[in-house]
Design a protein around this motif. Structure first.
Motif, PDB file in Angstrom:
ATOM      1  N   SER A 144       0.916  -0.602  -0.279  1.00  0.00           N
ATOM      2  CA  SER A 144       0.204  -0.329  -0.426  1.00  0.00           C
ATOM      3  C   SER A 144       1.185   0.967  -0.201  1.00  0.00           C
ATOM      4  O   SER A 144       2.026   1.050   0.924  1.00  0.00           O
ATOM      5  CB  SER A 144      -0.957   0.749   1.554  1.00  0.00           C
ATOM      6  OG  SER A 144      -1.723   1.149   1.141  1.00  0.00           O
ATOM      7  N   ARG A 151      -2.647   4.407  -3.316  1.00  0.00           N
ATOM      8  CA  ARG A 151      -3.050   3.183  -2.932  1.00  0.00           C
ATOM      9  C   ARG A 151      -3.181   2.680  -2.001  1.00  0.00           C
ATOM     10  O   ARG A 151      -2.712   1.639  -1.235  1.00  0.00           O
ATOM     11  CB  ARG A 151      -1.425   2.492  -4.174  1.00  0.00           C
ATOM     12  CG  ARG A 151      -2.340   0.969  -4.501  1.00  0.00           C
ATOM     13  CD  ARG A 151      -1.887   0.294  -5.485  1.00  0.00           C
ATOM     14  NE  ARG A 151       0.109  -0.585  -4.558  1.00  0.00           N
ATOM     15  CZ  ARG A 151       0.842  -0.071  -4.553  1.00  0.00           C
ATOM     16  NH1 ARG A 151       1.085   0.572  -5.425  1.00  0.00           N
ATOM     17  NH2 ARG A 151       1.935  -0.673  -3.734  1.00  0.00           N
ATOM     18  N   PRO A 199      -7.090   6.687  -3.399  1.00  0.00           N
ATOM     19  CA  PRO A 199      -6.528   5.418  -4.367  1.00  0.00           C
ATOM     20  C   PRO A 199      -6.686   5.682  -5.922  1.00  0.00           C
ATOM     21  O   PRO A 199      -8.394   5.887  -5.882  1.00  0.00           O
ATOM     22  CB  PRO A 199      -7.492   4.569  -3.520  1.00  0.00           C
ATOM     23  CG  PRO A 199      -7.344   5.213  -2.193  1.00  0.00           C
ATOM     24  CD  PRO A 199      -7.962   6.733  -2.694  1.00  0.00           C
ATOM     25  N   THR A 203      -5.414   0.375  -9.516  1.00  0.00           N
ATOM     26  CA  THR A 203      -4.789  -0.613  -8.727  1.00  0.00           C
ATOM     27  C   THR A 203      -5.380  -0.673  -7.514  1.00  0.00           C
ATOM     28  O   THR A 203      -4.656  -2.226  -7.021  1.00  0.00           O
ATOM     29  CB  THR A 203      -3.312   0.369  -7.979  1.00  0.00           C
ATOM     30  OG1 THR A 203      -4.104   1.893  -7.266  1.00  0.00           O
ATOM     31  CG2 THR A 203      -2.563   1.251  -9.056  1.00  0.00           C
ATOM     32  N   ASP A 204      -7.166  -0.719  -7.073  1.00  0.00           N
ATOM     33  CA  ASP A 204      -7.614  -1.638  -6.151  1.00  0.00           C
ATOM     34  C   ASP A 204      -7.969  -2.594  -6.620  1.00  0.00           C
ATOM     35  O   ASP A 204      -9.241  -2.638  -7.824  1.00  0.00           O
ATOM     36  CB  ASP A 204      -8.288  -0.966  -5.514  1.00  0.00           C
ATOM     37  CG  ASP A 204      -7.947   0.776  -4.345  1.00  0.00           C
ATOM     38  OD1 ASP A 204      -6.266   0.054  -4.251  1.00  0.00           O
ATOM     39  OD2 ASP A 204      -7.817   1.374  -4.289  1.00  0.00           O
TER      40      ASP A 204
END
Length: 145
Positions: A121, A125, A140, A144-145
């Motif tokens: 993390s 992000r 975020p 990317t999650d």
């Protein structure tokens, strides 16, 4: 080396850093963060040295994906995890499963901790805030999650 041990890929190598140079730390709201794994070195985790100065209260945050670990190196303070208060002193360890809301409160001294996220993390992000993010944190990236 035994034949069944995989060789490291050229991109990911062993990391050995001498000492901890605090001048490489980044200020983000009440936090000072020193990333011990650079983004281009990241494989499955991120690792930070964290300082929270005296008389600070951090914003409440959580991670949707990352499991998070803290180890207190020095100082004293308080962790508020899912609304419960935990008093911290050197040698204390915290494990926060994904989704655990958390914030820290310090008194008269700086709280210094090691902080690991798995998977990794970063300030942009998998870090979500209940209210406004502190200066330096960004929303975020959904990609990317």
């Amino acid at each position: 080396m035994p034949d069944d041990v995989p060789l490291p890929t050229p991109r990911y190598k062993i990391i050995h850093r001498k000492g901890s140079l605090t001048q490489t730390a980044q200020s983000l709201g009440p936090y000072r963060l020193q990333s011990l794994i650079d983004p281009d070195e990241e494989l499955n985790a991120t690792f930070y040295r964290v300082w929270i100065g005296p008389h600070q209260t951090t914003a409440t945050s959580y991670h949707r994906i990352a499991e998070e670990f803290y180890y207190v190196l020095s100082g004293r303070g308080e962790a508020v995890l899912d609304g419960e208060h935990y008093f911290l002193e050197p040698g204390d360890f915290l494990r926060l499963p994904p989704g655990t809301t958390h914030r820290f409160i310090t008194a008269d001294e700086t709280l210094e901790m090691l902080n690991i996220h798995c998977p990794g993390s970063r300030p942009d992000r998998d870090v979500y805030f209940i209210d406004e993010p502190p200066p330096g944190f960004s929303s975020p990236s959904d990609t990317t999650d």
